[in-house]
Design a protein around this motif. Structure first.
Motif, PDB file in Angstrom:
ATOM      1  N   LEU A   1     116.263  31.258 -76.992  1.00 28.28           N
ATOM      2  CA  LEU A   1     116.685  31.419 -78.387  1.00 28.28           C
ATOM      3  C   LEU A   1     117.616  32.611 -78.540  1.00 28.28           C
ATOM      4  O   LEU A   1     118.643  32.530 -79.241  1.00 28.28           O
ATOM      5  CB  LEU A   1     115.451  31.598 -79.285  1.00 28.28           C
ATOM      6  CG  LEU A   1     114.637  30.343 -79.581  1.00 28.28           C
ATOM      7  CD1 LEU A   1     113.307  30.713 -80.226  1.00 28.28           C
ATOM      8  CD2 LEU A   1     115.423  29.397 -80.493  1.00 28.28           C
TER       9      LEU A   1
ATOM     10  N   ASP B   1     121.070  31.978 -77.412  1.00 30.81           N
ATOM     11  CA  ASP B   1     121.828  31.212 -78.405  1.00 30.81           C
ATOM     12  C   ASP B   1     122.197  32.049 -79.628  1.00 30.81           C
ATOM     13  O   ASP B   1     123.323  31.965 -80.136  1.00 30.81           O
ATOM     14  CB  ASP B   1     120.990  30.000 -78.830  1.00 30.81           C
ATOM     15  CG  ASP B   1     121.647  29.198 -79.936  1.00 30.81           C
ATOM     16  OD1 ASP B   1     122.821  28.830 -79.788  1.00 30.81           O
ATOM     17  OD2 ASP B   1     120.980  28.936 -80.959  1.00 30.81           O
ATOM     18  N   MET B   2     121.267  32.886 -80.098  1.00 22.11           N
ATOM     19  CA  MET B   2     121.443  33.578 -81.377  1.00 22.11           C
ATOM     20  C   MET B   2     122.074  34.970 -81.234  1.00 22.11           C
ATOM     21  O   MET B   2     122.698  35.469 -82.167  1.00 22.11           O
ATOM     22  CB  MET B   2     120.086  33.690 -82.074  1.00 22.11           C
ATOM     23  CG  MET B   2     119.453  32.330 -82.346  1.00 22.11           C
ATOM     24  SD  MET B   2     117.684  32.412 -82.770  1.00 22.11           S
ATOM     25  CE  MET B   2     117.755  33.065 -84.432  1.00 22.11           C
TER      26      MET B   2
ATOM     27  N   GLU C   1     108.372  25.872 -82.122  1.00 28.20           N
ATOM     28  CA  GLU C   1     109.826  25.973 -81.950  1.00 28.20           C
ATOM     29  C   GLU C   1     110.491  26.456 -83.244  1.00 28.20           C
ATOM     30  O   GLU C   1     111.359  27.342 -83.218  1.00 28.20           O
ATOM     31  CB  GLU C   1     110.410  24.623 -81.528  1.00 28.20           C
ATOM     32  CG  GLU C   1     110.078  24.220 -80.100  1.00 28.20           C
ATOM     33  CD  GLU C   1     108.655  23.713 -79.929  1.00 28.20           C
ATOM     34  OE1 GLU C   1     108.168  23.709 -78.776  1.00 28.20           O
ATOM     35  OE2 GLU C   1     108.029  23.318 -80.941  1.00 28.20           O
ATOM     36  N   GLU C   2     110.074  25.881 -84.380  1.00 22.76           N
ATOM     37  CA  GLU C   2     110.614  26.312 -85.672  1.00 22.76           C
ATOM     38  C   GLU C   2     110.223  27.760 -85.965  1.00 22.76           C
ATOM     39  O   GLU C   2     111.056  28.570 -86.404  1.00 22.76           O
ATOM     40  CB  GLU C   2     110.085  25.416 -86.797  1.00 22.76           C
ATOM     41  CG  GLU C   2     110.521  23.969 -86.720  1.00 22.76           C
ATOM     42  CD  GLU C   2     109.715  23.073 -87.657  1.00 22.76           C
ATOM     43  OE1 GLU C   2     110.208  21.976 -87.963  1.00 22.76           O
ATOM     44  OE2 GLU C   2     108.606  23.459 -88.085  1.00 22.76           O
TER      45      GLU C   2
ATOM     46  N   ARG D   1     112.092  30.429 -83.821  1.00 25.14           N
ATOM     47  CA  ARG D   1     113.475  30.639 -84.262  1.00 25.14           C
ATOM     48  C   ARG D   1     113.508  31.491 -85.539  1.00 25.14           C
ATOM     49  O   ARG D   1     114.328  32.410 -85.659  1.00 25.14           O
ATOM     50  CB  ARG D   1     114.184  29.291 -84.495  1.00 25.14           C
ATOM     51  CG  ARG D   1     115.637  29.446 -84.962  1.00 25.14           C
ATOM     52  CD  ARG D   1     116.369  28.115 -84.938  1.00 25.14           C
ATOM     53  NE  ARG D   1     116.674  27.680 -83.591  1.00 25.14           N
ATOM     54  CZ  ARG D   1     117.752  28.066 -82.905  1.00 25.14           C
ATOM     55  NH1 ARG D   1     118.629  28.906 -83.445  1.00 25.14           N
ATOM     56  NH2 ARG D   1     117.959  27.596 -81.694  1.00 25.14           N
ATOM     57  N   LYS D   2     112.626  31.204 -86.475  1.00 25.28           N
ATOM     58  CA  LYS D   2     112.557  32.002 -87.708  1.00 25.28           C
ATOM     59  C   LYS D   2     112.163  33.448 -87.393  1.00 25.28           C
ATOM     60  O   LYS D   2     112.679  34.396 -87.997  1.00 25.28           O
ATOM     61  CB  LYS D   2     111.542  31.383 -88.675  1.00 25.28           C
ATOM     62  CG  LYS D   2     111.983  30.049 -89.248  1.00 25.28           C
ATOM     63  CD  LYS D   2     110.842  29.314 -89.941  1.00 25.28           C
ATOM     64  CE  LYS D   2     110.437  29.959 -91.232  1.00 25.28           C
ATOM     65  NZ  LYS D   2     109.471  29.127 -91.988  1.00 25.28           N
TER      66      LYS D   2
ATOM     67  N   GLN E   1     115.049  35.337 -85.701  1.00 26.56           N
ATOM     68  CA  GLN E   1     116.061  35.658 -86.717  1.00 26.56           C
ATOM     69  C   GLN E   1     115.618  36.830 -87.575  1.00 26.56           C
ATOM     70  O   GLN E   1     116.429  37.709 -87.924  1.00 26.56           O
ATOM     71  CB  GLN E   1     116.332  34.443 -87.600  1.00 26.56           C
ATOM     72  CG  GLN E   1     117.519  34.630 -88.545  1.00 26.56           C
ATOM     73  CD  GLN E   1     118.823  34.814 -87.787  1.00 26.56           C
ATOM     74  OE1 GLN E   1     119.227  33.940 -87.025  1.00 26.56           O
ATOM     75  NE2 GLN E   1     119.478  35.964 -87.977  1.00 26.56           N
TER      76      GLN E   1
END
Length: 346
Positions: free
Chosen positions: A264, A267-268, A312-313, A316-317, A320
């Motif tokens: 992650l 990617d971020m 997974e959700e 990611r949160k 972030q």
């Protein structure tokens, strides 16, 4: 409903505070503001007229009596606890004093208040606990509300003790209690000594990412806002004397969780090399439980709760949030247990 929430400046407690206030409950947040309790965690609701903060320690019975007499809560949500397994290995005394003696003080203060108010039927003492009281699972099976207790660390033993006290106050004195035992939480405002924020922040700093043993230990991950929703449901709708297991239905091996976070971040917030290159296997924690996994069927059938966020959700949160909130976590990096390892005593 007016709810007294202990430990409301901590990770899970602050999520409950924020959600309870957003739903119109009056909240009294009682917290001693030890190393992991931060008022920044409840800043979003600090100015709400339904929110009050009380700086007090659950080990101080006189302070608890004052808070109950002043605010006359309709319910208690008891989250205040020492909760880090590694710290319990190095300093078990703090866990005994806070988790056992502190819970005893809360039970007695709540019982005194409940009796003084005429034993109102709607009063609840909600004790929030952990799946670690059940010990360690093999490759198969799930923890249910009927699983025998088998704690393996000073932390889990102290929480098991507090669970037994709460049940005893129900059976002996009739205090209307509700218990919940949860799986591993993660999400915003998670103190950086714990696995997920430590992985994120070490990666962002280009530091080694330590993984205990071979990373094969399995945990069931529960997004903290899902947990807060379950807790408010339990305190408002739960049956006195009942226990509810709250799980995320998201089992992952530690190494798989770590590599997912690294992917992650690639990617971020791309770096000069894959973040997984920073992973280092280190000596395992003493008495490290192999697997935890909760069966949340009962709370689903009786109260209608199910987790809504997949791992997974949620990851990611969470990633972030840490990317967006450097001002929250940067001052914590030098805290013992964040910048250095604890829990290696044998």
């Amino acid at each position: 409903m007016k709810i007294l929430i202990t430990g409301g400046a901590g990770f899970i407690g602050s999520a409950v505070v924020r959600l309870a206030v957003s739903r119109g409950h009056q909240v009294v947040n009682l917290d001693a503001l030890t190393y992991a309790g931060r008022l920044e965690n409840v800043a979003p609701v600090a100015d709400d007229p339904n929110y009050v903060f009380e700086h007090a320690d659950i080990r101080d019975r006189a302070a608890l009596d004052r808070v109950f007499a002043t605010h006359k809560p309709d319910a208690v949500m008891h989250l205040a606890a020492e909760s880090h397994v590694d710290r319990s290995i190095d300093g078990p005394g703090d866990f005994i004093e806070t988790n056992i003696t502190g819970t005893y003080n809360m039970l007695e203060a709540a019982r005194t208040h409940w009796v003084h108010e005429g034993k109102p039927e709607g009063f609840r003492f909600h004790h929030i606990s952990t799946d670690e009281v059940y010990g360690s699972l093999g490759e198969d099976g799930l923890f249910t509300e009927q699983t025998p207790y088998d704690p393996r660390s000073p932390y889990s033993a102290s929480k098991a003790s507090s669970d037994h006290l709460v049940r005893a106050w129900f059976h002996t004195y009739g205090l209307p209690v509700v218990l919940t035992n949860c799986s591993n939480n993660y999400g915003p405002y998670h103190f950086p000594e714990k696995l997920i924020p430590k992985v994120i922040l070490n990666a962002l700093q280009g530091k080694e990412i330590p993984v205990y043993g071979q990373g094969l230990n399995v945990r069931d991950w529960l997004y903290v806002e899902d947990h807060a929703d379950a807790l408010l449901l339990a305190v408002t709708k739960g049956t006195p004397g009942e226990s509810y297991n709250v799980g995320g239905e998201n089992e992952r091996r530690n190494i798989d969780l770590v590599t997912t976070i690294c992917a992650l971040l690639d990617d971020m917030r791309p770096g000069t090399a894959p973040y997984a290159d920073l992973i280092r296997y280190v000596e395992d924690r003493p008495g490290h439980d192999a697997r935890y996994a909760i069966d949340p069927t009962f709370i689903g059938k009786t109260l209608g709760w199910r987790p809504s966020v997949t791992v997974e959700e949620g990851l990611r949160k969470t990633v972030q949030w840490y990317l967006d909130n450097q001002a929250w976590w940067k001052p914590l990096l030098d805290t013992d247990g964040v910048g250095t390892r604890v829990g290696v005593s044998t």
